[in-house]
Design a protein around this motif. Structure first.
Motif, PDB file in Angstrom:
ATOM      1  N   ALA A 104      11.829  -3.786   3.812  1.00 26.11           N
ATOM      2  CA  ALA A 104      10.596  -2.891   2.810  1.00 26.11           C
ATOM      3  C   ALA A 104      10.910  -4.190   1.519  1.00 26.11           C
ATOM      4  O   ALA A 104      10.123  -4.407   1.517  1.00 26.11           O
ATOM      5  N   ALA A 105      12.411  -4.356   1.365  1.00 29.43           N
ATOM      6  CA  ALA A 105      12.552  -4.475   0.073  1.00 29.43           C
ATOM      7  C   ALA A 105      12.220  -6.459   0.006  1.00 29.43           C
ATOM      8  O   ALA A 105      11.288  -6.971  -0.821  1.00 29.43           O
ATOM      9  N   GLU A 106      12.115  -7.036   1.240  1.00 24.68           N
ATOM     10  CA  GLU A 106      11.482  -8.417   1.520  1.00 24.68           C
ATOM     11  C   GLU A 106      10.275  -8.011   1.591  1.00 24.68           C
ATOM     12  O   GLU A 106       9.835  -9.553   1.140  1.00 24.68           O
ATOM     13  N   HIS A 107      10.011  -7.859   2.316  1.00 27.80           N
ATOM     14  CA  HIS A 107       8.188  -7.259   2.618  1.00 27.80           C
ATOM     15  C   HIS A 107       7.721  -6.934   0.935  1.00 27.80           C
ATOM     16  O   HIS A 107       6.996  -8.071   0.429  1.00 27.80           O
ATOM     17  N   LEU A 108       8.378  -6.107   0.094  1.00 25.67           N
ATOM     18  CA  LEU A 108       7.437  -6.211  -1.454  1.00 25.67           C
ATOM     19  C   LEU A 108       8.295  -7.264  -1.953  1.00 25.67           C
ATOM     20  O   LEU A 108       7.189  -7.718  -2.907  1.00 25.67           O
ATOM     21  N   ARG A 109       9.188  -7.659  -1.926  1.00 26.71           N
ATOM     22  CA  ARG A 109       9.404  -8.958  -2.497  1.00 26.71           C
ATOM     23  C   ARG A 109       8.007 -10.304  -2.808  1.00 26.71           C
ATOM     24  O   ARG A 109       7.444 -10.862  -3.413  1.00 26.71           O
ATOM     25  N   LYS A 110       8.297 -10.779  -0.923  1.00 30.32           N
ATOM     26  CA  LYS A 110       7.010 -11.633  -1.006  1.00 30.32           C
ATOM     27  C   LYS A 110       6.003 -11.448  -1.427  1.00 30.32           C
ATOM     28  O   LYS A 110       5.107 -12.152  -1.121  1.00 30.32           O
ATOM     29  N   ALA A 111       5.448 -10.154  -1.017  1.00 28.16           N
ATOM     30  CA  ALA A 111       4.024  -9.426  -1.157  1.00 28.16           C
ATOM     31  C   ALA A 111       4.193  -9.618  -2.705  1.00 28.16           C
ATOM     32  O   ALA A 111       2.660  -9.847  -3.453  1.00 28.16           O
ATOM     33  N   GLU A 112       4.622  -9.170  -3.623  1.00 33.55           N
ATOM     34  CA  GLU A 112       4.156  -9.106  -5.556  1.00 33.55           C
ATOM     35  C   GLU A 112       4.705 -10.753  -5.612  1.00 33.55           C
ATOM     36  O   GLU A 112       3.612 -10.926  -6.722  1.00 33.55           O
ATOM     37  N   ALA A 113       5.310 -11.739  -5.413  1.00 36.19           N
ATOM     38  CA  ALA A 113       4.846 -13.355  -5.540  1.00 36.19           C
ATOM     39  C   ALA A 113       4.139 -13.596  -5.030  1.00 36.19           C
ATOM     40  O   ALA A 113       3.034 -14.948  -5.549  1.00 36.19           O
ATOM     41  N   THR A 114       3.470 -13.572  -3.577  1.00 35.46           N
ATOM     42  CA  THR A 114       2.429 -13.693  -3.616  1.00 35.46           C
ATOM     43  C   THR A 114       1.025 -13.241  -4.278  1.00 35.46           C
ATOM     44  O   THR A 114      -0.030 -14.259  -4.845  1.00 35.46           O
ATOM     45  N   VAL A 115       0.385 -12.144  -4.703  1.00 32.16           N
ATOM     46  CA  VAL A 115       0.190 -11.592  -4.963  1.00 32.16           C
ATOM     47  C   VAL A 115      -0.029 -12.292  -6.760  1.00 32.16           C
ATOM     48  O   VAL A 115      -0.962 -12.306  -6.771  1.00 32.16           O
ATOM     49  N   LEU A 116       1.183 -11.557  -7.248  1.00 30.25           N
ATOM     50  CA  LEU A 116       0.942 -12.792  -8.721  1.00 30.25           C
ATOM     51  C   LEU A 116       1.079 -14.266  -8.986  1.00 30.25           C
ATOM     52  O   LEU A 116       0.150 -14.431  -9.530  1.00 30.25           O
ATOM     53  N   ARG A 117       1.198 -15.174  -7.801  1.00 28.99           N
ATOM     54  CA  ARG A 117       0.890 -16.241  -7.882  1.00 28.99           C
ATOM     55  C   ARG A 117      -0.749 -16.791  -7.011  1.00 28.99           C
ATOM     56  O   ARG A 117      -0.967 -17.247  -8.633  1.00 28.99           O
ATOM     57  N   GLN A 118      -1.127 -15.852  -6.619  1.00 30.37           N
ATOM     58  CA  GLN A 118      -2.443 -15.847  -6.580  1.00 30.37           C
ATOM     59  C   GLN A 118      -3.194 -15.116  -8.207  1.00 30.37           C
ATOM     60  O   GLN A 118      -4.703 -15.580  -7.981  1.00 30.37           O
ATOM     61  N   GLU A 147       0.695  -0.574   0.088  1.00 33.54           N
ATOM     62  CA  GLU A 147      -0.034   0.248  -0.299  1.00 33.54           C
ATOM     63  C   GLU A 147       1.007   1.532  -0.017  1.00 33.54           C
ATOM     64  O   GLU A 147       0.528   2.023  -0.353  1.00 33.54           O
ATOM     65  N   VAL A 148       2.345   1.313   0.743  1.00 34.47           N
ATOM     66  CA  VAL A 148       2.481   2.584   0.778  1.00 34.47           C
ATOM     67  C   VAL A 148       3.117   2.552  -0.234  1.00 34.47           C
ATOM     68  O   VAL A 148       3.298   3.996  -1.044  1.00 34.47           O
ATOM     69  N   ALA A 149       3.977   1.542  -1.252  1.00 39.02           N
ATOM     70  CA  ALA A 149       4.407   1.535  -2.621  1.00 39.02           C
ATOM     71  C   ALA A 149       4.216   1.915  -3.608  1.00 39.02           C
ATOM     72  O   ALA A 149       4.285   3.303  -4.131  1.00 39.02           O
ATOM     73  N   GLY A 184       4.169   5.797  -5.011  1.00 41.22           N
ATOM     74  CA  GLY A 184       4.747   5.716  -6.488  1.00 41.22           C
ATOM     75  C   GLY A 184       5.718   4.925  -6.848  1.00 41.22           C
ATOM     76  O   GLY A 184       6.337   5.086  -8.290  1.00 41.22           O
ATOM     77  N   TYR A 185       6.366   4.007  -6.074  1.00 41.91           N
ATOM     78  CA  TYR A 185       7.025   3.561  -6.431  1.00 41.91           C
ATOM     79  C   TYR A 185       6.528   2.714  -7.596  1.00 41.91           C
ATOM     80  O   TYR A 185       7.766   2.208  -8.150  1.00 41.91           O
ATOM     81  N   TYR A 186       5.736   2.257  -8.121  1.00 36.53           N
ATOM     82  CA  TYR A 186       5.442   1.391  -8.786  1.00 36.53           C
ATOM     83  C   TYR A 186       4.542   2.090  -9.856  1.00 36.53           C
ATOM     84  O   TYR A 186       4.426   1.731 -11.215  1.00 36.53           O
ATOM     85  N   ALA A 187       4.261   3.141  -9.662  1.00 36.68           N
ATOM     86  CA  ALA A 187       4.879   4.140 -11.301  1.00 36.68           C
ATOM     87  C   ALA A 187       5.949   4.639 -12.520  1.00 36.68           C
ATOM     88  O   ALA A 187       6.757   3.816 -12.121  1.00 36.68           O
ATOM     89  N   SER A 188       5.070   4.503 -13.613  1.00 38.77           N
ATOM     90  CA  SER A 188       6.098   4.613 -14.656  1.00 38.77           C
ATOM     91  C   SER A 188       5.730   6.211 -14.802  1.00 38.77           C
ATOM     92  O   SER A 188       5.365   6.644 -16.321  1.00 38.77           O
ATOM     93  N   PRO A 189       7.390   6.903 -15.049  1.00 36.12           N
ATOM     94  CA  PRO A 189       8.166   6.483 -14.565  1.00 36.12           C
ATOM     95  C   PRO A 189       8.073   6.542 -12.682  1.00 36.12           C
ATOM     96  O   PRO A 189       7.286   7.162 -12.311  1.00 36.12           O
ATOM     97  N   ARG A 190       9.192   5.696 -12.294  1.00 34.02           N
ATOM     98  CA  ARG A 190       9.545   5.098 -10.884  1.00 34.02           C
ATOM     99  C   ARG A 190       9.365   6.780 -10.459  1.00 34.02           C
ATOM    100  O   ARG A 190      10.206   7.226 -10.219  1.00 34.02           O
ATOM    101  N   GLU A 191       8.154   7.201  -9.692  1.00 38.51           N
ATOM    102  CA  GLU A 191       8.404   7.964  -8.274  1.00 38.51           C
ATOM    103  C   GLU A 191       8.801   8.115  -7.204  1.00 38.51           C
ATOM    104  O   GLU A 191       8.782   9.585  -6.450  1.00 38.51           O
ATOM    105  N   ALA A 192       9.133   7.564  -6.247  1.00 35.43           N
ATOM    106  CA  ALA A 192       9.750   7.389  -4.767  1.00 35.43           C
ATOM    107  C   ALA A 192      11.254   6.050  -5.140  1.00 35.43           C
ATOM    108  O   ALA A 192      10.561   4.415  -5.611  1.00 35.43           O
ATOM    109  N   THR A 193      11.759   5.625  -4.156  1.00 38.61           N
ATOM    110  CA  THR A 193      12.726   5.061  -4.438  1.00 38.61           C
ATOM    111  C   THR A 193      12.778   3.638  -2.823  1.00 38.61           C
ATOM    112  O   THR A 193      11.407   4.092  -2.132  1.00 38.61           O
ATOM    113  N   LEU A 194      13.042   2.803  -3.188  1.00 37.17           N
ATOM    114  CA  LEU A 194      12.865   2.146  -1.697  1.00 37.17           C
ATOM    115  C   LEU A 194      13.220   2.098  -0.691  1.00 37.17           C
ATOM    116  O   LEU A 194      12.326   2.187   0.263  1.00 37.17           O
ATOM    117  N   ASP A 195      13.901   3.391  -0.770  1.00 31.06           N
ATOM    118  CA  ASP A 195      14.799   3.964   1.028  1.00 31.06           C
ATOM    119  C   ASP A 195      13.487   4.722   1.030  1.00 31.06           C
ATOM    120  O   ASP A 195      13.286   4.959   2.462  1.00 31.06           O
TER     121      ASP A 195
END
Length: 226
Positions: free
Chosen positions: A202-216, A172-174, A178-189
């Motif tokens: 933060a990177a680990e949370h996003l990686r796991k969340a992305e993998a879970t959502v895409l699998r579902q 939700e934060v990302a 704008g972390y997922y905007a194109s072009p990207r508007e925010a960094t992982l920091d």
């Protein structure tokens, strides 16, 4: 409560003429029934997505169908295919298929996928006994294959249902900053700062969340890769 995915291989009499058109016409792949009016009856309004390259050819064929009362299309921006809203008088064959699900304790979960091999993929949710009743109520000349049965956990309708609270918060934060905007508007920091955690966390949370959502998302698409 369980979620069941079915494949219905249809005798020719049950194949809708527009389903046959998509199956037989080069440049068309499948049709997805996404929404329909809640009270299924003699005349129904339905919303489809048609994965095809020639909208004019499709609508010409549609206009020739005596069961079609009216229709309207809309462009699908940024992707191939088009949206279709259609009002149709129910055919006898369609009524026999839908009768198995009406008056039972099951819910048909969109989309229903009309495949280019003339089969239909459909997902149902309900109590085990009601699901059995619905499947047994399908016409005997329809070949039914149960592709998957699993406990219902909301993933069919909500791909975020399997996330932990922290993974959901990270997504939700990302998205918000704008972390997922194109072009990207925010960094992982920036995501880490909003979450008040280390960048690696933060990177680990996003990686796991992305993998879970895409699998579902992939798993919930009838007719998709298993």
């Amino acid at each position: 409560m369980r979620s069941v995915r079915l494949r219905l291989d249809l005798p020719a009499a049950y194949v809708h003429p527009m389903h046959a058109f998509v199956a037989d016409t080069p440049g068309f792949r499948e049709t997805r029934l996404r929404h329909w009016n809640p009270s299924v009856g003699e005349r129904n309004t339905l919303v489809f997505f048609v994965d095809g390259d020639d909208e004019a050819a499709y609508t010409d064929a549609l206009a020739d169908q005596p069961s079609i009362a009216e229709y309207e299309t809309a462009a699908a921006e940024g992707r191939r295919g088009f949206h279709l809203a259609v009002t149709e008088d129910q055919r006898t064959a369609d009524a026999r298929l839908t009768a198995a699900f009406l008056g039972t304790g099951v819910v048909v979960v969109p989309p229903i996928v009309y495949r280019e091999d003339r089969a239909i993929d459909v997902s149902l949710v309900g109590a085990s006994g009601e699901l059995t009743t619905a499947i047994d109520g399908l016409p005997g000349d329809v070949d039914v294959t149960v592709r998957r049965v699993r406990p219902y956990d909301g993933r069919v309708a909500d791909p975020t249902a399997a996330l932990t609270p922290r993974q959901l918060a990270a997504l939700e934060v990302a998205v918000d900053i704008g972390y997922y905007a194109s072009p990207r508007e925010a960094t992982l920091d920036a995501v880490a700062a909003e979450l008040d955690c280390a960048v690696g966390t933060a990177a680990e949370h996003l990686r796991k969340a992305e993998a879970t959502v895409l699998r579902q998302v992939v798993a919930s698409v009838p007719g998709g890769r298993r």
